[in-house]
Design a protein around this motif. Sequence first.
Motif, short mmCIF file in Angstrom:
data_model
loop_
_atom_site.label_atom_id
_atom_site.label_comp_id
_atom_site.label_asym_id
_atom_site.label_seq_id
_atom_site.Cartn_x
_atom_site.Cartn_y
_atom_site.Cartn_z
N GLN A 104 50.52 31.58 44.43
CA GLN A 104 50.33 32.39 43.23
C GLN A 104 48.87 32.31 42.80
O GLN A 104 48.49 31.44 42.02
CB GLN A 104 51.26 31.89 42.13
N PRO A 105 48.04 33.21 43.31
CA PRO A 105 46.62 33.16 42.98
C PRO A 105 46.31 33.80 41.62
O PRO A 105 47.03 34.70 41.16
CB PRO A 105 45.98 33.96 44.11
N THR A 106 45.26 33.34 40.99
CA THR A 106 44.76 33.91 39.74
C THR A 106 43.24 33.96 39.81
O THR A 106 42.62 33.36 40.68
CB THR A 106 45.19 33.06 38.53
N GLY A 107 42.64 34.66 38.83
CA GLY A 107 41.18 34.74 38.79
C GLY A 107 40.62 35.62 39.89
O GLY A 107 39.73 35.19 40.64
N PHE A 108 41.10 36.85 39.99
CA PHE A 108 40.62 37.77 41.02
C PHE A 108 39.25 38.32 40.64
O PHE A 108 38.97 38.55 39.45
CB PHE A 108 41.62 38.91 41.20
N PRO A 109 38.38 38.56 41.63
CA PRO A 109 37.06 39.11 41.31
C PRO A 109 37.13 40.50 40.68
O PRO A 109 36.26 40.87 39.89
CB PRO A 109 36.35 39.12 42.67
N ASN A 110 38.14 41.29 41.05
CA ASN A 110 38.37 42.60 40.45
C ASN A 110 39.79 43.02 40.78
O ASN A 110 40.52 42.30 41.47
CB ASN A 110 37.35 43.64 40.96
N ASP A 111 40.16 44.20 40.27
CA ASP A 111 41.52 44.69 40.48
C ASP A 111 41.65 45.63 41.68
O ASP A 111 42.75 46.09 41.98
CB ASP A 111 42.02 45.42 39.23
N LEU A 112 40.54 45.91 42.36
CA LEU A 112 40.55 46.96 43.36
C LEU A 112 41.38 46.59 44.59
O LEU A 112 42.14 47.42 45.10
CB LEU A 112 39.12 47.29 43.79
N LEU A 113 41.23 45.38 45.07
CA LEU A 113 41.88 44.99 46.32
C LEU A 113 43.17 44.21 46.12
O LEU A 113 43.91 43.98 47.06
CB LEU A 113 40.91 44.16 47.17
N GLY A 114 43.46 43.82 44.90
CA GLY A 114 44.68 43.08 44.64
C GLY A 114 44.78 41.82 45.47
O GLY A 114 43.81 41.07 45.63
N ASN A 115 45.95 41.58 46.04
CA ASN A 115 46.17 40.36 46.82
C ASN A 115 45.37 40.32 48.10
O ASN A 115 45.27 39.26 48.75
CB ASN A 115 47.66 40.21 47.15
N ASN A 116 44.77 41.45 48.49
CA ASN A 116 43.91 41.43 49.67
C ASN A 116 42.60 40.71 49.41
O ASN A 116 41.85 40.42 50.35
CB ASN A 116 43.62 42.86 50.13
N ALA A 117 42.31 40.42 48.15
CA ALA A 117 41.09 39.68 47.80
C ALA A 117 41.41 38.25 47.41
O ALA A 117 40.67 37.62 46.66
CB ALA A 117 40.37 40.40 46.65
N ILE A 118 42.50 37.70 47.95
CA ILE A 118 42.93 36.38 47.55
C ILE A 118 41.88 35.31 47.88
O ILE A 118 41.78 34.29 47.21
CB ILE A 118 44.29 36.05 48.21
N GLY A 119 41.07 35.57 48.92
CA GLY A 119 40.05 34.59 49.30
C GLY A 119 38.95 34.45 48.27
O GLY A 119 38.23 33.45 48.26
N GLY A 120 38.81 35.42 47.38
CA GLY A 120 37.75 35.37 46.38
C GLY A 120 38.22 34.94 45.01
O GLY A 120 37.45 35.01 44.05
N THR A 121 39.47 34.49 44.88
CA THR A 121 39.98 34.10 43.57
C THR A 121 39.38 32.77 43.13
O THR A 121 39.01 31.92 43.95
CB THR A 121 41.51 33.97 43.60
N THR A 122 39.27 32.62 41.83
CA THR A 122 38.63 31.42 41.26
C THR A 122 39.62 30.49 40.59
O THR A 122 39.28 29.34 40.29
CB THR A 122 37.57 31.85 40.24
N GLY A 123 40.83 30.94 40.32
CA GLY A 123 41.83 30.09 39.69
C GLY A 123 42.46 29.13 40.68
O GLY A 123 42.34 29.30 41.91
N THR A 124 43.09 28.12 40.17
CA THR A 124 43.81 27.17 41.02
C THR A 124 45.20 27.75 41.32
O THR A 124 46.01 27.90 40.40
CB THR A 124 43.96 25.81 40.33
N PRO A 125 45.48 28.10 42.57
CA PRO A 125 46.76 28.77 42.87
C PRO A 125 47.93 27.78 42.79
O PRO A 125 47.78 26.60 43.11
CB PRO A 125 46.56 29.28 44.30
N ALA A 126 49.04 28.30 42.35
CA ALA A 126 50.28 27.52 42.40
C ALA A 126 50.90 27.73 43.77
O ALA A 126 51.23 28.85 44.15
CB ALA A 126 51.23 27.98 41.30
N ILE A 127 51.02 26.66 44.53
CA ILE A 127 51.53 26.73 45.91
C ILE A 127 52.85 25.99 45.98
O ILE A 127 53.01 24.90 45.43
CB ILE A 127 50.51 26.11 46.89
N ALA A 128 53.83 26.60 46.65
CA ALA A 128 55.15 25.98 46.75
C ALA A 128 55.74 26.28 48.12
O ALA A 128 55.43 27.29 48.75
CB ALA A 128 56.07 26.51 45.65
N SER A 129 56.59 25.38 48.57
CA SER A 129 57.35 25.60 49.80
C SER A 129 58.70 24.93 49.64
O SER A 129 58.89 24.05 48.80
CB SER A 129 56.62 25.03 51.02
N ASP A 130 59.66 25.36 50.46
CA ASP A 130 61.02 24.88 50.28
C ASP A 130 61.76 24.96 51.60
O ASP A 130 61.56 25.89 52.39
CB ASP A 130 61.72 25.75 49.22
#
Length: 991
Positions: free
Chosen positions: A539-565
């Motif tokens: 769950q990424p947050t802090g996207f550089p812009n809204d244009l690419l959405g989740n395709n810009a996940i590498g440029g996010t600045t927030g701490t992502p919530a990561i989970a597995s099960d």
Amino acid sequence: MMYLWCLAGLCLAPYAQAQQPSTVVTGRVTDAVTGEPLAGATVAVKGSAGSTQTDANGAFQLSQIAENAILLASFVGYDPEEVPVAGRAEVPIALEPQSVLDEVVVVGYGTQQRKDLTGAVTSVSASQLEKQPVASMDMLLQGKAAGVQISQSSGAPGGRTSIRVRGASSVNAGNEPLLVIDGIPMYNSSKDPGGTSYGTFSATNALASINPNDIQSVEVLKDASATAIYGSRGSNGVLIITTKRGKTGNAQVNYNGYYGWQQPHSRLDLMNGQEHADFLNDWAEASDLPKPFDNPQSIGQGTDWQDLIFRQAGMTDHQVSVSGGTENTRYFISGNYFNQDGIVINSGMERYALRLNVDQQINKRLKFIQSLTFNRTINRSVPIANAGADNVRSAGERAYTASPTAPLFDENGDYTVNWYGISKPESPVNSLLTTRNRLEGDNLLGNLGLEYTIAEGLTAKSTVGVNLMNRANEEFYPAATTYIGGLFDGLGILASRRITNVLNENVVTYRTELADRHRLEATGGFTWQTETSRSSSTQPTGFPNDLLGNNAIGGTTGTPAIASDLTDWSIASFLARVNYQFNDRLLATATIRADGSSKFAKGNQWGYFPSMALGYRLSEEEFIKNTGIWDDLKIRGSYGVTGNQEIGNYQSLARLVTNLLYIFDNQLVNGARQSSLANQALTWEKSDQWDVGVDMGFWNNRLRFVFDYYKKNTNDLLFTINLPAYSGYSTALYNTGQLENRGVEVELNADLFENDFTWSVQGNYAYNRAKMVSLGRSASTSLFVGHAPGVSLNYVYDGIFRNDAEIAAQSHQTGVKPGDMRYRDVNGDGVFNADDREIVGSPQPKHIFGLNNQLGYKGWSLGIFLQGELGREGNRISRLFDPSEVASNKAHELINRWSPSNPDGTLPRAGVANWLGSTYLLQDMSYVKLRNVQLAYQVPGRIAGVSSLQVYLSGQNLVTFTRDGFFGYDPDGGNGYPTASTVLLGLNIGF
């Protein structure tokens, strides 16, 4: 290799016949009783792939037929017939109508003739299912079977439904019936990966991935005698779904397609712009605030957000199937494409489906059986329920709460995102248009089996089934256009789940007749099923812009919530059933199943579920036959125990959470803690049920009546109870408490006319009452002994205080003003407090029914299907009727609120100060719905090689009749995404 031999068999079969003189054979297929022609009957050549279908006059023609050939004629609802050609050029064929009593019904691990049933089983045949084209197979059953309640929680494409058979049997465990699709057990539970941690994801309907056009029949097993063969999973009923299979004869190619138009079934009657401005001014004045609108009249009608968010939407369905075969090889192949745009902007669903069913007689003793389907679904979703403390609002709520005083665009041409009273600004329209929510799912459901005849009457069958599911969910909430996205500079999620479910079943069946009066069938077997689920999400947050959405996940600045099960479960079972009949009069069935489940602790994993049923066919007795009244009269009774294991995995174990941080030596380190208590005593929830039934038939079984009375007690409920704070835990799952369901079911089928004009009627009715018999160790504050689950403890609304005199005339409510809400002093002690609350509401319908009329005249047919529920109560939309709340629009009827200028108003004033949860919101949810109307025309004869051609016009969910005062989009659906009314134009072509 198997398929190569099958294809070779199909190609070479016509040349395998002995070389006999051949000729052209013609004839007519008729009803042996009425003499009427049977259009669409199949006429095949025994031992050959050659076949044809009769035209509108029942006529057929076959070429190159040997003089000693034997013709095989068949038609739905008639006994098949073998007729030798014997050198004739014209061969008339008369088919005997099949008795309703001889109808073959699919039961657990076998089949029975309807006359031999001792349990409560309702069948819905292909002829009934085909009269109602729908997107999802569960909607085919709505109103078709007594005691089966199907409710829509959402009108969204692929949206969830709930299915209840004879009421809900549990409180905290599952209440969905077991589904058995071509022998593979499964539940209508969501297998979707989760959404964001703010609750923005709404699960879809697992059954929406299955192509309803492939279904041949559905059997509903209701009492314990019928369901005990499924043991620990039978307490909520069982639905056995059988898909279509090939028949001997030439390849039959069929196309069925339609295009439809949808629109919201209804609209809410809301305040317009001027009326809402007047309300806001009244609210501000009552709250000692400045009036926000100087001239409400200038606003006029304002903005109709329902018009902007809802739309007319299209839907289309295309299915092509090929079926046929020889005596040894039969096949059914289908391909389906379904596309439904949602009536809410930016929503819809696509489905691609393929099916291959094959039956191969390898030799006289060995038979190969295959059922295989692959489905791919793509859902474009919108929120259908509020989430995250209203940080995300459902599509429906955006339409009915947004103030009509706010325009769609502001003076700069941008979307309006704010209006008076709103605290979480976003444009109701633009936020829906720009949010991305895409759920993709792939599902492979298959079953392979071998059936071997060991000796006469003794067969063994072994099958291996798989249910493989892959789900991927992608959501993105832009920072610029959504409130939740703005909080996190863009919020996204990428989640996936992979599920592997494997089944092995091994069943032996023995059938014999003794002294021509005793018939015995014994079935025994062993089954094993296991499922493994793996999921992961980020769950990424802090996207550089809204244009690419989740395709810009590498440029996010927030701490992502990561989970597995990773979870798994398995169940092993032994089963046995004996059916005995004496002289076609006395019937007996005994069943037992032993289940061992990994969901319970060692020592409590095995449960045993027996049942017994008796039947007496009085209609076979001479003293009944001599009355000339009954063609069928059977009384039956059953008692049995079934179970429920539908809880989460590892509930009996002490579980850990591992995503915790601790401080040691001034440093953060990862840690874990125990999150739940172990319960080594946790075991099955068991339902014991008895059923008494009567089956009757009159006038050569043209009128058929079925009556059942049942009582079901669920003991040792899997119940979540509250723990004392000193334990360190808040809740735990225990076996405690008891729930009772009892009721009546009636089914009526009548063939009123059977000549040129035909008219048949199918009706059903059910009455069910549920109540908590005991809460056991639970201290629940939302469940009450003697009442059904779902009732509430609330104050009783008693109108409003219109003036000071009315206030002075009572003493139990203090500090109130004219226009405030009046509540009843229930206990009569002269003091208004929590002791004046009453148990109110009727969460389950008291009566459910369905009525289906099928009329025909020559090539024309008309189907009219009504369905309804009576006696259920639910709440109106709180925000629209709460005059103390200011951040949303209001129901139009609140224009009749009390105010100094309207002292005769009957509803609470704007800004009312004593708003409490009460019966003020309670309303009658009873309805009668015109569920489906279909007009069809079967074009007579053949046209350019087309053996059958039918065109139809179908309307669904057209009209709903409710009690006066009902407020909502549809009493049968949720308000988060309204249901749709649909008109379909379709075409069915056979070659």
